[in-house]
Scaffold this active site. Structure first.
Site, mmCIF file in Angstrom:
data_model
loop_
_atom_site.group_PDB
_atom_site.id
_atom_site.type_symbol
_atom_site.label_atom_id
_atom_site.label_comp_id
_atom_site.label_asym_id
_atom_site.label_seq_id
_atom_site.Cartn_x
_atom_site.Cartn_y
_atom_site.Cartn_z
ATOM 1 N N ASP A 192 0.846 -1.196 0.000
ATOM 2 C CA ASP A 192 0.000 0.000 0.000
ATOM 3 C C ASP A 192 0.885 1.252 0.000
ATOM 4 O OD1 ASP A 192 -3.013 0.868 0.495
ATOM 5 O OD2 ASP A 192 -1.735 2.201 1.668
ATOM 6 N N GLU A 194 1.836 5.317 -0.219
ATOM 7 C CA GLU A 194 1.344 6.672 0.008
ATOM 8 C C GLU A 194 2.120 7.584 -0.937
ATOM 9 O OE1 GLU A 194 -1.275 7.254 1.796
ATOM 10 O OE2 GLU A 194 -1.323 5.174 2.517
ATOM 11 N N ASP A 291 -2.336 1.484 -6.827
ATOM 12 C CA ASP A 291 -0.913 1.370 -6.486
ATOM 13 C C ASP A 291 -0.068 0.880 -7.664
ATOM 14 O OD1 ASP A 291 -0.920 1.556 -3.225
ATOM 15 O OD2 ASP A 291 -2.699 0.540 -3.988
ATOM 16 N N HIS A 348 -4.351 5.781 6.079
ATOM 17 C CA HIS A 348 -3.478 6.522 5.151
ATOM 18 C C HIS A 348 -2.039 6.621 5.637
ATOM 19 C CE1 HIS A 348 -6.707 7.291 2.422
ATOM 20 N NE2 HIS A 348 -7.392 7.979 3.321
ATOM 21 N N ASP A 353 -1.910 0.807 6.981
ATOM 22 C CA ASP A 353 -2.866 0.280 6.001
ATOM 23 C C ASP A 353 -2.490 -1.133 5.577
ATOM 24 O OD1 ASP A 353 -4.326 2.584 6.130
ATOM 25 O OD2 ASP A 353 -3.762 3.346 4.154
#
Length: 384
Positions: A192, A194, A291, A348, A353
């Site tokens: 995941d 960011e 992603d 987030h 996550d």
């Protein structure tokens, strides 16, 4: 299999009962109501409508004939008792609030929870979903007046607003043997990202990854064996927006001290090799397609470097959840809610996550769901 003896009308009454009784309940609560009805059907008792199904259905048909289409009425009259066992259980007097004051054809379900109900019940009836109540035959809402019968029953699990009771102590799904099945992969690499962002706008010329976490989940033991986690320094828009820091918790100081994406990708490949993944069967798991379909390929293309081929396919956990439950949710928090799993950490935050997506993946595996290629997506942009 129970479905083989379930008529269309019987299935419709079952759907309406579970829908009404479990409105607003978590997914586990909907499974629980469905299994309780199945448990009563198997018990085949007069008080549950079991031994009196044919007589009871005949009386209902006589009352409803003038309000039903002839084809429906005829089909209803011709049902064999075993084919209407759910109808008998559901319509038994004073058993379910759904039918206390109305007839089956007078209830008009609607909304998202009704839309999910068909697939949800088929999964239950076909044995895909284990009984979370541990075989309960009785339930009640403890916020209302407690029935006298609760004094003589063994209190079982509480799921959502309902307390379930067993006549004999029985294990619930949460402490009984799990329903493990062999997966198509040895490992799931839960990922995941960011990335840089601004409020109410698209960042230009390119969005950049600022956190790169991956957890290596053993598909057999459900243990996280290793974690790769690095922050990433953006090189195009080097200054993080206040919105981005507030959303992700990632500070300017953190990314300033980090390596750029090209170096982090090299470190990841070294970790990938050290974990023996080149010689294992594995699949990336993401919550959505962004992603690996959008972010990583777009940034690699803009910065003119080539991605390893292993980034070219992945499993979208949202598709897996929908395949098992019939329920669709947009985000990770929505998936956790339908599974009745508490969000841990900060939403987030990439690493938090990942931990929550690991829990979602483990929940699916414990339910006996095989995460298949049908849940996969592929993208060849920027890959060799």
């Amino acid at each position: 299999m129970i479905m083989a003896g379930c008529s269309d009308y019987d299935f419709e009454v079952l759907k309406k009962t579970v829908w009404f009784e479990s409105l607003g309940e978590p997914l586990e609560g909907k499974f629980a109501i469905a299994h309780l009805i199945m448990n009563r059907a198997r018990a085949n008792r007069d008080c549950f409508g079991g031994n009196t199904i044919a007589v009871y259905i005949a009386s209902v048909v006589q009352q409803c004939t003038t309000e039903m289409k002839e084809t429906e009425s005829t089909r209803f009259f011709n049902l064999q008792p075993f084919k209407a066992i759910f109808t008998g259980v559901c319509l038994a007097p004073m058993q379910f609030a759904t039918w206390n004051n109305q007839k089956p054809e007078c209830l008009h379900p609607h909304g998202k929870e009704w839309d999910w109900m068909d697939r949800l019940l088929r999964n239950v009836l076909e044995g895909v979903i284990a009984d979370p109540t541990g075989g309960s035959l009785h339930f009640c809402n403890p916020t209302e007046k407690m029935p006298d019968w609760t004094r003589t029953m063994q209190k079982g699990v509480k799921i959502g607003k309902y307390q379930y009771y067993n006549e004999e102590k029985a294990p619930s799904i949460f402490n009984s043997e799990e329903k493990f099945v062999k997966q198509n992969y040895d490992y799931f690499l839960v990922l995941d990202f960011e990335a840089t962002c601004v409020e109410n706008s698209k960042i230009k010329p390119v969005q950049e990854i600022i956190e790169f976490p991956v957890a290596k989940l053993n598909a057999s033991t459900l243990e996280v064996e290793s974690v790769f986690h690095k922050y990433v320094r953006p090189t195009v828009n080097r200054q993080l927006s206040t919105f981005c820091t507030d959303l992700t918790g990632i500070t300017q100081e953190t990314v300033d001290q980090a390596e750029p994406l090209s170096a982090v990708l090299k470190s990841f490949d070294e970790w990938f090799e050290s974990e023996g993944l080149h010689n294992s069967s594995f699949a990336f798991v993401t919550c959505g397609d962004w992603d690996l379909k959008t972010q990583l390929p777009n940034e690699a293309k803009y910065k003119n470097f080539v991605l390893p081929t292993y980034f070219s396919s992945w499993l979208n956990i949202k598709k897996s959840v929908t395949a098992l439950t019939g329920v669709t949710r947009k985000g990770m928090k929505g998936l956790l809610e339908i599974m009745h799993i508490e969000l841990k950490g900060r939403h987030h935050s990439g690493i938090d996550d990942v931990k929550n997506i690991v829990e979602i993946t483990k929940w699916l595996l414990k339910k006996g769901h095989v995460i298949k290629n049908e849940d996969a997506s592929a993208n060849r942009i920027g890959a060799t």
